[in-house]
Design a protein around this motif. Sequence first.
Motif, PDB file in Angstrom:
ATOM      1  N   THR A  69      51.020  30.808  35.574  1.00  0.00           N
ATOM      2  CA  THR A  69      51.235  32.033  36.559  1.00  0.00           C
ATOM      3  C   THR A  69      50.037  32.371  37.594  1.00  0.00           C
ATOM      4  O   THR A  69      50.378  32.374  38.690  1.00  0.00           O
ATOM      5  CB  THR A  69      51.268  33.440  35.994  1.00  0.00           C
ATOM      6  OG1 THR A  69      50.214  33.579  34.976  1.00  0.00           O
ATOM      7  CG2 THR A  69      52.595  33.608  35.156  1.00  0.00           C
ATOM      8  N   ARG A  70      48.969  31.771  37.266  1.00  0.00           N
ATOM      9  CA  ARG A  70      47.776  31.797  38.480  1.00  0.00           C
ATOM     10  C   ARG A  70      48.089  30.702  39.220  1.00  0.00           C
ATOM     11  O   ARG A  70      47.944  31.065  40.418  1.00  0.00           O
ATOM     12  CB  ARG A  70      46.554  31.424  37.727  1.00  0.00           C
ATOM     13  CG  ARG A  70      45.336  31.541  38.407  1.00  0.00           C
ATOM     14  CD  ARG A  70      43.862  31.340  37.500  1.00  0.00           C
ATOM     15  NE  ARG A  70      44.042  29.872  36.778  1.00  0.00           N
ATOM     16  CZ  ARG A  70      43.682  28.948  37.316  1.00  0.00           C
ATOM     17  NH1 ARG A  70      43.167  28.822  38.576  1.00  0.00           N
ATOM     18  NH2 ARG A  70      43.623  27.921  36.513  1.00  0.00           N
ATOM     19  N   GLU A  71      48.569  29.523  38.817  1.00  0.00           N
ATOM     20  CA  GLU A  71      48.870  28.386  39.859  1.00  0.00           C
ATOM     21  C   GLU A  71      49.932  28.750  40.908  1.00  0.00           C
ATOM     22  O   GLU A  71      50.121  28.416  42.005  1.00  0.00           O
ATOM     23  CB  GLU A  71      49.031  27.172  39.021  1.00  0.00           C
ATOM     24  CG  GLU A  71      47.772  26.547  38.386  1.00  0.00           C
ATOM     25  CD  GLU A  71      47.581  27.126  36.923  1.00  0.00           C
ATOM     26  OE1 GLU A  71      48.281  28.261  36.607  1.00  0.00           O
ATOM     27  OE2 GLU A  71      46.654  26.511  36.358  1.00  0.00           O
ATOM     28  N   ILE A  72      50.947  29.399  40.331  1.00  0.00           N
ATOM     29  CA  ILE A  72      52.014  29.909  40.908  1.00  0.00           C
ATOM     30  C   ILE A  72      51.487  30.729  42.141  1.00  0.00           C
ATOM     31  O   ILE A  72      51.857  30.799  43.279  1.00  0.00           O
ATOM     32  CB  ILE A  72      53.233  30.488  40.304  1.00  0.00           C
ATOM     33  CG1 ILE A  72      53.852  29.434  39.174  1.00  0.00           C
ATOM     34  CG2 ILE A  72      54.241  31.217  41.035  1.00  0.00           C
ATOM     35  CD1 ILE A  72      54.557  29.981  38.204  1.00  0.00           C
ATOM     36  N   GLN A  73      50.656  32.086  41.834  1.00  0.00           N
ATOM     37  CA  GLN A  73      50.181  32.640  42.680  1.00  0.00           C
ATOM     38  C   GLN A  73      49.231  32.007  43.758  1.00  0.00           C
ATOM     39  O   GLN A  73      49.466  32.137  45.000  1.00  0.00           O
ATOM     40  CB  GLN A  73      49.349  33.672  41.978  1.00  0.00           C
ATOM     41  CG  GLN A  73      48.787  34.724  42.680  1.00  0.00           C
ATOM     42  CD  GLN A  73      49.705  35.804  43.428  1.00  0.00           C
ATOM     43  OE1 GLN A  73      50.883  35.984  42.924  1.00  0.00           O
ATOM     44  NE2 GLN A  73      49.247  36.330  44.593  1.00  0.00           N
ATOM     45  N   GLU A  74      48.410  31.164  43.316  1.00  0.00           N
ATOM     46  CA  GLU A  74      47.584  30.417  44.337  1.00  0.00           C
ATOM     47  C   GLU A  74      48.589  29.607  45.122  1.00  0.00           C
ATOM     48  O   GLU A  74      48.224  29.556  46.328  1.00  0.00           O
ATOM     49  CB  GLU A  74      46.632  29.598  43.527  1.00  0.00           C
ATOM     50  CG  GLU A  74      45.619  30.441  42.655  1.00  0.00           C
ATOM     51  CD  GLU A  74      44.731  29.477  41.750  1.00  0.00           C
ATOM     52  OE1 GLU A  74      44.982  28.191  41.742  1.00  0.00           O
ATOM     53  OE2 GLU A  74      43.931  30.039  41.300  1.00  0.00           O
ATOM     54  N   ALA A  75      49.453  29.006  44.637  1.00  0.00           N
ATOM     55  CA  ALA A  75      50.410  28.091  45.709  1.00  0.00           C
ATOM     56  C   ALA A  75      51.068  28.869  46.502  1.00  0.00           C
ATOM     57  O   ALA A  75      51.347  28.594  47.613  1.00  0.00           O
ATOM     58  CB  ALA A  75      51.535  27.248  44.817  1.00  0.00           C
TER      59      ALA A  75
END
Length: 148
Positions: A69-75
């Motif tokens: 979820t963190r990587e999705i947000q950052e992307a």
Amino acid sequence: MIFTLFSPQKKQIIHGKTLNKRGVHQMATSFLLPRIKNLAPSGTFTPVEIAFLIEKGYLQYGFERHDVTREIQEAGVAYIEHIIRDIQGELQAHVGMHADFDRVLLFGGGAAFLKNGLPARNIEVIVLPEPEFANARGFQTLAFAKGV
């Protein structure tokens, strides 16, 4: 993605452009997958798998489940910044200092995400209610006005 600079006073489009092949799939393939490729080193992702990954927020690879979820947000943030730079570049190239507007309406899929990332100073940024359906409501309004 389509953007349009429209003058309500003149009732005309000042500038508009379709930025082809933009959307969730590009965000995922260009901005998300490079961030998580180490979690599934031999994995290739189909569009359906990418949609599932973004919807669920985790990546299952064998017996391991990874919260992304963190990587999705950052992307998503990086992709929005990329889109905004493209739109700013287009507007500067085509209307330069001649643009005269004080309000921006955002609608369509992803509009709510763009609002917070839009670098607007002294410009009112409005996200239309239910932005995903703004085009359909606009066409409906035109159809009723014409008695269709």
